[in-house]
Design a protein around this motif. Structure first.
Motif, mmCIF file in Angstrom:
data_model
loop_
_atom_site.group_PDB
_atom_site.id
_atom_site.type_symbol
_atom_site.label_atom_id
_atom_site.label_comp_id
_atom_site.label_asym_id
_atom_site.label_seq_id
_atom_site.Cartn_x
_atom_site.Cartn_y
_atom_site.Cartn_z
ATOM 1 N N ASP A 1 10.005 42.222 25.192
ATOM 2 C CA ASP A 1 9.116 42.027 24.037
ATOM 3 C C ASP A 1 9.122 40.587 23.558
ATOM 4 O OD1 ASP A 1 8.541 44.655 24.100
ATOM 5 O OD2 ASP A 1 9.168 45.110 22.064
ATOM 6 N N TYR A 2 10.335 40.071 23.332
ATOM 7 C CA TYR A 2 10.440 38.727 22.764
ATOM 8 C C TYR A 2 9.991 37.667 23.753
ATOM 9 C CZ TYR A 2 13.177 41.583 19.645
ATOM 10 O OH TYR A 2 13.581 42.585 18.808
ATOM 11 N N ASP B 1 9.122 45.081 14.319
ATOM 12 C CA ASP B 1 8.888 43.880 15.136
ATOM 13 C C ASP B 1 7.400 43.562 15.229
ATOM 14 O OD1 ASP B 1 11.567 43.709 15.524
ATOM 15 O OD2 ASP B 1 11.528 44.051 17.688
ATOM 16 N N TYR B 2 6.587 44.580 15.508
ATOM 17 C CA TYR B 2 5.148 44.359 15.603
ATOM 18 C C TYR B 2 4.584 43.893 14.261
ATOM 19 C CZ TYR B 2 5.919 47.284 19.731
ATOM 20 O OH TYR B 2 6.398 47.815 20.902
ATOM 21 N N THR C 1 17.756 37.227 21.728
ATOM 22 C CA THR C 1 17.015 36.534 20.679
ATOM 23 C C THR C 1 17.472 35.099 20.491
ATOM 24 O OG1 THR C 1 16.700 38.640 19.525
ATOM 25 C CG2 THR C 1 16.352 36.626 18.247
ATOM 26 N N ALA D 1 12.623 39.508 14.105
ATOM 27 C CA ALA D 1 12.425 40.763 14.832
ATOM 28 C C ALA D 1 13.703 41.191 15.544
ATOM 29 C CB ALA D 1 11.279 40.613 15.826
ATOM 30 N N GLY D 2 14.394 40.227 16.151
ATOM 31 C CA GLY D 2 15.637 40.543 16.841
ATOM 32 C C GLY D 2 16.702 41.062 15.901
ATOM 33 N N LEU E 1 15.735 44.690 14.966
ATOM 34 C CA LEU E 1 15.952 45.641 16.047
ATOM 35 C C LEU E 1 17.443 45.853 16.305
ATOM 36 C CD1 LEU E 1 14.403 47.384 18.081
ATOM 37 C CD2 LEU E 1 14.591 45.502 19.715
ATOM 38 N N ILE F 1 10.568 35.754 16.103
ATOM 39 C CA ILE F 1 11.403 36.415 17.103
ATOM 40 C C ILE F 1 12.811 36.642 16.562
ATOM 41 C CG2 ILE F 1 12.525 36.092 19.348
ATOM 42 C CD1 ILE F 1 9.970 34.751 20.320
#
Length: 704
Positions: free
Chosen positions: A585-586, A252-253, A656, A622-623, A626, A619
């Motif tokens: 985070d998101y 994600d980062y 997300t 990343a979602g 994850l 996002i």
């Protein structure tokens, strides 16, 4: 030396420094890996999955397990050999059973000669077997169980199973051992596929994946160091979760950094300068993101449950290792590889990305047109899904905790059917030796007890093995355990059923302690980052709603679809900590960009929609990553891991694609500047008194 020469020298020095920094970082990482390598390879040696590694620290059952380790012979591995024939056991069957038990006893590892207990219907014969030889060594225990299983075999319609607490522990440990290899390989494979689809580049996907692998190796070394220095509990569950966090959160980062770096490469010519700008732009969001996850996980240190408390520092190590690697090693590699790492979609200097209407632009437009209607609809939907929690099955029993039934569970089911009149697993009572006779008499007189025998004594303690009248983990046996605990002063009540009871009660009390700590710590970090109170409250409320909805979906599918007979007692607490910490985070990615756009002078609605348009794709990617990494847990063989993986994956996807894109955006549009209250962004900008009024245009003159 003239000014021109000084200028050339300064430029040369700056250029040399730019070239040296990535190589220095690379060299530092090589040194770090060389130092941590000896420790990382030892992590599996200190991983334990004994009962005391999961039980509540202060519970009766934990004290029983600890005292039993100190009694003569040490910890006892208890098994039950179950011989069964549907039509009734024959004389030959009984002879076979006696010969096999004699062979097992002849190895000299048993504490006493086993005695067969026939069932009333004549279909089953059970032999309780116990050994002190393995002690607390899990490998020796597993070898002992496998040796017994090699001897105890049936044929010709005679079924033979090996059950009991020792066999259950061995079968569970084999599942946890599978986390070391298959979990890692599956996680890497899933992340690799998603990165290839996201970047559509033959090279770029390898860079963040390799860095995540380095971060995982670093986390293993640091985790071993924590165990050596502070005695941190290392279990199969916590090690597996740490690996998933490294790859999930780390990727994600990386996605956020690479997306911002690509933006800056179109605006800035040199990759080094573009990376510095990217780190300045997204660095605070990534730091706050990792900070919320670490803070949330460290709140687990307040839990009384050993497994939860040990998972706190392990998960924190994973997240911080991923953060350090993605903020130092990843930028260094990307700068050294230059623009060509993005081939074939190279962001040329001075170019602009293709203008196209993205899915998130459309979502933002719908949220912007009717923010209150979108917000109300989303809240109603989440509330309806949360009602599914009412359908969650009760606490899972030991025999229902495996996805595929191993030999030990089949043995328990056979025993439950053949011996309905009594329990088939003991309740262990540890009492001071000075009152052992009195305790034994009190136990035998208890209404819920079928029988009790005195066992080992040592260090001032005596062991009493109790057989309850009711089936294991039934309401009747639970009542017997609670009654014995209230009546036997100075004694401890343990055993498999007591352990499950303590797990349930402790998770309930831990929720009351850990949940407020998590919410408070996350809220404080968000307030410090966003310089607001309203925006953090909005984000925290959103992730709590997501957690409730995800658990509700679990309630709708665990029983009817997956066929699970119960839920793990720790599901609520662990899923809450992970979904709140990771889900925020998101929100941080979105709200930090929204704040950045507001600071640049954009109106609140435009800032919210621009933030969604620019971060929505990142996002979403990343979602997906994850959610996919936690979904890997659903491929493991324990119900508790499947349930945890499912709830977190579903929660991340809800967060997300529903909460971040629609609800947070629509709430921000509806609140406008109030979302930043009481910060300065919440106030209307004051007109500049020095600004000159634009010249008046002459009135048009009518021409005849």
């Amino acid at each position: 030396m003239g000014p021109e020469s000084h200028g050339k020298l300064a430029k040369t020095t700056t250029r040399t420094r730019r070239r040296a920094v990535p190589w220095v970082l690379l060299g530092l990482w090589v040194a770090v890996l060389a130092l941590t390598s000896p420790f990382a390879s030892k992590l599996s040696d200190v991983q334990h999955d004994r009962a005391v590694d999961y039980l509540p620290a202060s519970a009766d059952s934990t004290q029983v397990a600890k005292i039993q380790e100190q009694l003569p012979g040490g910890e006892t591995t208890e098994l039950v050999l179950v011989y069964h024939r549907d039509g009734g056991l024959t004389a030959a069957d009984r002879e076979t059973a006696a010969q096999q038990v004699d062979e097992i006893a002849g190895a000299g590892q048993l504490t006493a000669t086993p005695r067969g207990v026939p069932s009333k219907d004549g279909t089953t014969l059970m032999y309780p077997v116990a050994s002190n030889e393995p002690g607390i060594d899990e490998k020796l225990r597993d070898e002992f169980v496998h040796d017994v299983r090699d001897v105890a075999r049936g044929d010709g319609g005679l079924s033979v199973e090996v059950g009991g607490p020792g066999a259950l522990a061995t079968d569970a440990s084999e599942v946890y051992e599978s986390l070391d290899g298959p979990l890692l390989y599956t996680t890497v494979g899933v992340v690799a596929i998603l990165l290839i689809l996201i970047y559509r580049s033959p090279l770029l996907w390898l860079v963040p994946l390799a860095v995540a692998g380095v971060a995982n190796y670093l986390s293993m070394g640091v985790a071993y160091g924590l165990h050596s220095a502070f005695g941190t509990t290392i279990s199969g569950q916590s090690t597996g979760i740490m690996t998933i966090l490294v790859f999930g959160a780390g990727t994600d980062y990386a996605l956020l950094l690479i997306a911002r770096y690509r933006e800056e490469l179109r605006r800035i010519e040199r990759p080094y300068d573009a990376m510095r700008a990217a780190l300045r732009g997204c660095g605070p969001a990534v730091l706050a993101s990792s900070g919320t996850v670490a803070a949330g996980l460290l709140c687990l240190l307040a839990a009384d449950l050993n497994s939860s408390r040990g998972m706190g520092p392990m998960g924190t190590v994973g997240v911080l290792s991923a953060l350090v690697a993605m903020m130092t090693l990843l930028p260094a590699l990307l700068v050294l590889l230059g623009r060509r790492v993005f081939w074939p979609l190279v962001p040329a200097f001075g170019s602009r990305p293709k203008e196209r209407r993205s899915l998130f632009t459309a979502m933002g437009s719908s949220a912007g047109r009717r923010p209150l209607a979108v917000l109300a609809g989303g809240v109603v939907l989440l509330g309806a899904l949360a009602l599914g929690m009412l359908n969650l099955p009760g606490t899972v029993k030991q025999e229902d905790s495996f996805v595929d039934k191993p030999d030990s569970v089949v043995a328990m089911e056979t025993l439950a059917a053949a011996y309905p009149e009594q329990s088939t697993q003991p309740i262990n009572v540890i009492t001071p030796s000075g009152q052992a006779d009195e305790t034994l008499a009190a136990v035998r007189d208890h209404d819920g007890v079928a029988g009790a025998e005195r066992g080992r004594s040592g260090d001032g303690w005596t062991e009493i093995s109790v057989v309850a009248k009711d089936a294991p983990q039934s309401a009747g046996e639970t009542a017997t355990i609670k009654s014995l605990r209230s009546e036997l002063d100075g004694s401890y009540i343990g055993g498999p059923s007591a352990e499950q009871l303590d797990l349930k009660d402790t998770n309930s009390s831990d929720m009351k302690i850990v949940v407020p700590l998590v919410l408070g710590s996350v809220l404080l970090i968000l307030i410090a980052l966003l310089r607001s109170v309203v925006a953090p409250l909005l984000l925290v409320a959103a992730v709590v709603a997501v957690w409730a909805a995800a658990l509700g979906i679990g309630g709708l599918v665990f029983g009817p679809v997956f066929g699970f007979e119960g839920t793990d007692p720790g599901l609520g607490l662990l899923s809450f900590v992970f979904l709140v910490a990771l889900g925020v985070d998101y929100g941080i990615f979105l709200m930090h960009r929204m704040r950045e756009e507001s600071l640049s002078g954009k109106e609140p609605v435009a800032a919210a929609l621009t933030a969604l348009r620019t971060t929505g794709g990142v996002i979403a990617s990343a979602g997906l990553v994850l959610a996919a990494t936690f979904a890997v847990l659903m491929n493991m063989g324990l119900v508790q891991l499947v349930e945890l993986g499912f709830v977190i994956s579903v929660g991340v996807l809800l967060d997300t694609f529903l909460v971040r894109t629609y609800l947070v955006t629509s709430a921000s549009v509806a609140l406008r500047r109030k979302v930043w209250w009481p910060g300065r962004l919440s106030r209307e900008p004051e007109p500049d008194p020095d600004a000159q009024e634009p010249p008046r245009q002459p009135e048009p003159v009518a021409v005849p």
